[in-house]
Design a protein around this motif. Structure first.
Motif, PDB file in Angstrom:
ATOM      1  N   HIS A  92     -35.889 -13.266  67.990  1.00 32.52           N
ATOM      2  CA  HIS A  92     -37.103 -13.220  67.012  1.00 32.52           C
ATOM      3  C   HIS A  92     -36.426 -13.995  66.120  1.00 32.52           C
ATOM      4  O   HIS A  92     -35.545 -14.997  66.468  1.00 32.52           O
ATOM      5  N   VAL A  93     -37.011 -14.211  65.297  1.00 32.62           N
ATOM      6  CA  VAL A  93     -37.599 -15.525  64.234  1.00 32.62           C
ATOM      7  C   VAL A  93     -35.470 -15.578  63.750  1.00 32.62           C
ATOM      8  O   VAL A  93     -34.696 -15.097  63.093  1.00 32.62           O
ATOM      9  N   ASP A  94     -35.237 -16.752  63.142  1.00 34.00           N
ATOM     10  CA  ASP A  94     -33.553 -17.424  63.169  1.00 34.00           C
ATOM     11  C   ASP A  94     -32.693 -16.816  64.044  1.00 34.00           C
ATOM     12  O   ASP A  94     -32.018 -16.989  63.790  1.00 34.00           O
ATOM     13  N   HIS A  95     -32.767 -16.607  65.280  1.00 34.65           N
ATOM     14  CA  HIS A  95     -31.937 -16.071  66.086  1.00 34.65           C
ATOM     15  C   HIS A  95     -31.040 -16.929  66.670  1.00 34.65           C
ATOM     16  O   HIS A  95     -31.039 -16.962  67.094  1.00 34.65           O
ATOM     17  N   GLY A  96     -32.036 -18.190  66.472  1.00 33.14           N
ATOM     18  CA  GLY A  96     -31.448 -19.954  66.973  1.00 33.14           C
ATOM     19  C   GLY A  96     -31.873 -20.585  68.348  1.00 33.14           C
ATOM     20  O   GLY A  96     -31.568 -21.261  69.065  1.00 33.14           O
ATOM     21  N   THR A 133     -34.537 -22.394  68.302  1.00 35.15           N
ATOM     22  CA  THR A 133     -34.928 -23.807  68.019  1.00 35.15           C
ATOM     23  C   THR A 133     -32.836 -24.611  68.506  1.00 35.15           C
ATOM     24  O   THR A 133     -33.449 -25.843  68.927  1.00 35.15           O
ATOM     25  N   ASN A 158     -26.242 -14.714  70.736  1.00 35.37           N
ATOM     26  CA  ASN A 158     -26.029 -15.622  70.085  1.00 35.37           C
ATOM     27  C   ASN A 158     -25.294 -15.680  68.653  1.00 35.37           C
ATOM     28  O   ASN A 158     -25.348 -14.870  67.769  1.00 35.37           O
ATOM     29  N   LYS A 159     -25.114 -17.494  67.693  1.00 31.79           N
ATOM     30  CA  LYS A 159     -24.150 -17.369  66.394  1.00 31.79           C
ATOM     31  C   LYS A 159     -22.255 -16.864  66.590  1.00 31.79           C
ATOM     32  O   LYS A 159     -21.855 -16.057  65.800  1.00 31.79           O
ATOM     33  N   ASP A 207     -20.008 -17.551  67.290  1.00 35.29           N
ATOM     34  CA  ASP A 207     -19.013 -18.680  66.093  1.00 35.29           C
ATOM     35  C   ASP A 207     -19.123 -18.054  64.657  1.00 35.29           C
ATOM     36  O   ASP A 207     -18.104 -17.778  64.316  1.00 35.29           O
ATOM     37  N   SER A 252     -22.817 -19.571  70.904  1.00 32.01           N
ATOM     38  CA  SER A 252     -22.786 -19.951  70.020  1.00 32.01           C
ATOM     39  C   SER A 252     -23.982 -21.810  70.131  1.00 32.01           C
ATOM     40  O   SER A 252     -23.197 -22.422  71.184  1.00 32.01           O
ATOM     41  N   LEU A 290     -24.814 -23.171  67.994  1.00 35.07           N
ATOM     42  CA  LEU A 290     -24.568 -24.166  66.854  1.00 35.07           C
ATOM     43  C   LEU A 290     -23.446 -25.896  67.093  1.00 35.07           C
ATOM     44  O   LEU A 290     -23.807 -26.785  67.927  1.00 35.07           O
TER      45      LEU A 290
END
Ligand code: GDP
Length: 594
Positions: free
Chosen positions: A69-73, A75, A169-170, A172, A205, A207
């Motif tokens: 999904h868009v913005d899920h990470g 990129t 993802n995310k 953190d 994560s 990021l």
């Protein structure tokens, strides 16, 4: 011996062989074997070779697409992975974006990631029939869980039968909820391994770079499970991942090799493009001597730019590459023409559909407004304009439509209206007859049965040819038009002499004439013409032969003619024309085009 000639040999090849043989003084004639298909110069296409036997296959590294999904990470994940892919010694160096990169695990295994997130690229490749993706890494943000596009990816992967590894993802983030995300996934049929299923789910994560090596290992495990193998021998096959023109280096494409080992000097064909490979580079921009299956490689040497998703096939010679391209161009051209014809047909159909819809609306809106219902009847009675009312019944929809189309070309005017009271498919019914009575309409029965007990008060006209029906209708319309005065010349007289006679206390002018053409009739109309100008048109007061009042004067007979208007004075040399005006029926100028 034809057996020794390559099956791909063309007539031109045969000619060359013949030349060589002849030059050697050998008298052998080179002809294709009877069962050989070499009859004309054939330009053929090339396709991937049939799969190699299992024993010829060796293990290869997997190719992964990151989706979600868009913005899920997505990129961010690719950025971090790409960063880790920077070769040792190149640390701090700039990774090149070439559309794909390879991550090397600690144990030396490799995983190739396609460097374009999102499912558009995946779908585009699939649409071209070149699915290089072995495994999908589905990125799901732990704070959001499964979202619309997550579901789409799951569906897409299932359709393409590509296994999924989930990267939650995310993690953190404080609001991250791994358990809830897992539950979401289970609802979608993706059961994590720790819940008894077979889907590897790795919390990461992107990021911070947490657990990325775990993710790569999961991919590697999946690949081993799948037993991904490739044939490392023979002509190279591959798929274009990305293409671009570099200002300095020219036309470049990144490809994933799927079969054979790509080396410098290879001749490649991809769609309508071809290359003689001048250079191979990895994602660090480092030259490669060879690229085995599963490896992304940047290829230098394209004459034309190939499209992403297009298959790459190696050929033995430049000549063959040219032959294939010529064939493909020819086919592409053919496709184009076919497409154009198809487009035209589609447009015509759309146009027709639109026209039909508009026509139906117009009909219903009351251009033919005398339809069922008492209101229309009142209207019909109020409107005194002459009209022809019709009912059209036909055997099939097509013929009724055709008749209505023709009727529509008639422009109802002040002189005569054409009213379509009713139309339909099928035999003439009691209802039709009632309607015809009410509206004084003619029933045209086009190739349908006329009921035996049709009443005399209704005119039912059977017909089976449209133009006859229209001719009949034209007669009907013409009969409603006002008559037209048409002049008929009866005779002509020359004025020989002018004289006056006394009538009571008045002197009135008389023309002494001779009838020179036809007949003069006292009761008809007369026209006095002098030097080509019409001086007077009117009737006679008297017509005399000698002393007698007569009704007509024949040719070569002399007479005295006196106009009703005594102020009109004929002179010698004038011409008097006798004519009649006849009322003649008018014909409608309706021209339906046949
Ligand atoms: P994409 O649309 O799926 O490609 O998502 P992006 O990679 O552009 O990420 C969207 C946003 O989420 C960006 O602001 C990223 O910085 C952020 N983001 C991505 N991965 C992580 C992560 O692991 N942790 C946190 N906190 N933020 C992340």
């Amino acid at each position: 011996n034809a057996k020794n000639i390559e099956p791909e040999a063309t007539l031109e090849d045969l000619k060359i062989i013949q030349e060589i043989v002849s030059k050697c003084g050998n008298k052998t004639r080179i002809v294709p074997a009877p069962d050989n298909k070499i009859e004309t110069e054939k330009i053929r296409d090339i396709t991937p070779r049939p799969p190699a036997p299992p024993e010829a296959m060796q293990i290869r590294s997997p190719v992964v697409t990151v989706m979600g999904h868009v913005d899920h990470g997505k990129t961010t994940l690719l950025d971090t992975l790409r960063g880790s892919a920077v070769a040792a010694g190149e640390a701090g160096g700039i990774t090149q974006h070439i559309g794909a990169f390879t991550v090397t695990l600690e144990n030396g295994e490799k995983v190739t990631f396609l460097d374009t997130p999102g499912h558009a690229a995946f779908s585009a490749m699939r649409a071209r029939g070149a699915n290089v993706t072995d495994i999908i890494v589905l990125v799901v943000a732990a704070e959001d869980g499964v979202m619309a596009q997550t579901k789409e990816v799951i569906k897409l992967a299932q359709d393409a039968k590509v296994p999924i590894i989930v990267a939650i993802n995310k993690i953190d983030k404080p609001e991250a909820n791994i358990e809830k995300t897992k539950r979401d996934l289970m609802m979608m049929g993706l059961v994590p391994e720790d819940k008894g299923g077979d889907v590897q789910v790795i919390p990461i994560s992107a990021l911070k770079g947490t657990n990325l090596e775990l993710l790569a290992e999961a991919v590697s495990t999946q690949a081993t499970l799948m037993g991904l193998k490739a044939d490392y021998t023979g002509l190279v096959e591959g798929v274009v991942v990305e293409s671009k023109t570099d200002a300095r280096r020219g036309k470049l494409s990144t490809a994933i090799v799927t079969r054979g080992i790509l080396r410098k000097g290879s001749i490649l064909v991809s769609g309508l493009a071809h290359a003689k490979v001048r250079g191979l580079f990895d994602h660090n921009g480092q030259p490669m001597s060879e690229a085995p299956p599963g490896t992304p490689v940047e290829i230098l040497g394209w004459r034309e730019l190939p499209f992403a998703g297009e298959l790459i096939l190696e050929v033995e010679t430049e000549k063959k590459a040219n032959m294939v391209l010529k064939w493909r161009e020819h086919e592409a051209q053919k496709d184009k023409t076919e497409n154009t014809l198809e487009d035209i047909r589609k447009k015509e159909e759309e146009h027709l559909a639109k026209y039909r819809a508009e026509r139906e609306t117009r009909r219903l809106a009351g251009r033919f407004r005398y339809r069922f219902g008492p209101r229309s009847k009142e209207y019909a009675e109020e409107d005194k304009t002459p009209r022809v009312s019709v009912i059209v019944k036909g055997d099939v929809h097509g013929s009724v439509e055709a008749i209505l189309d023709v009727l529509e070309t008639y422009n109802s005017n002040e002189q005569c209206r054409l009213d379509l009271v009713h139309y339909g498919v099928g035999n003439i019914t009691e209802g039709d007859i009632e309607l015809a009575k009410t509206f004084n309409a003619i029933i045209y029965a086009f190739s349908v049965d006329v009921p035996v007990k049709a009443t005399k008060s209704v005119s039912i006209r059977p017909c089976n040819i449209i133009y006859r029906l229209i001719d009949d209708l034209k007669k009907e319309i013409s009969s409603k038009l006002p008559t037209k005065d048409v002049e008929e010349k009866l005779g002509e007289a020359s004025v020989l002499q002018q004289f006056f006679i006394n009538e009571g206390r008045k002197e009135v002018p008389v023309a002494g004439c001779r009838c020179v053409k036809g007949i003069l009739k006292k009761a008809q109309k007369f026209r006095l013409v002098r030097d080509g100008d019409v001086i007077y048109e009117g009737t006679l007061e008297s017509m005399r032969h000698l002393k007698n009042e007569v009704d007509s004067i024949k040719k070569d007979v002399e007479c005295g003619l006196r106009f009703k208007d005594i102020n009109i004075i004929p002179q010698a040399g004038d011409t008097i024309i006798c004519y009649a005006t006849n009322a003649e029926p008018q014909l409608t100028d309706w021209d339906p085009g046949f």
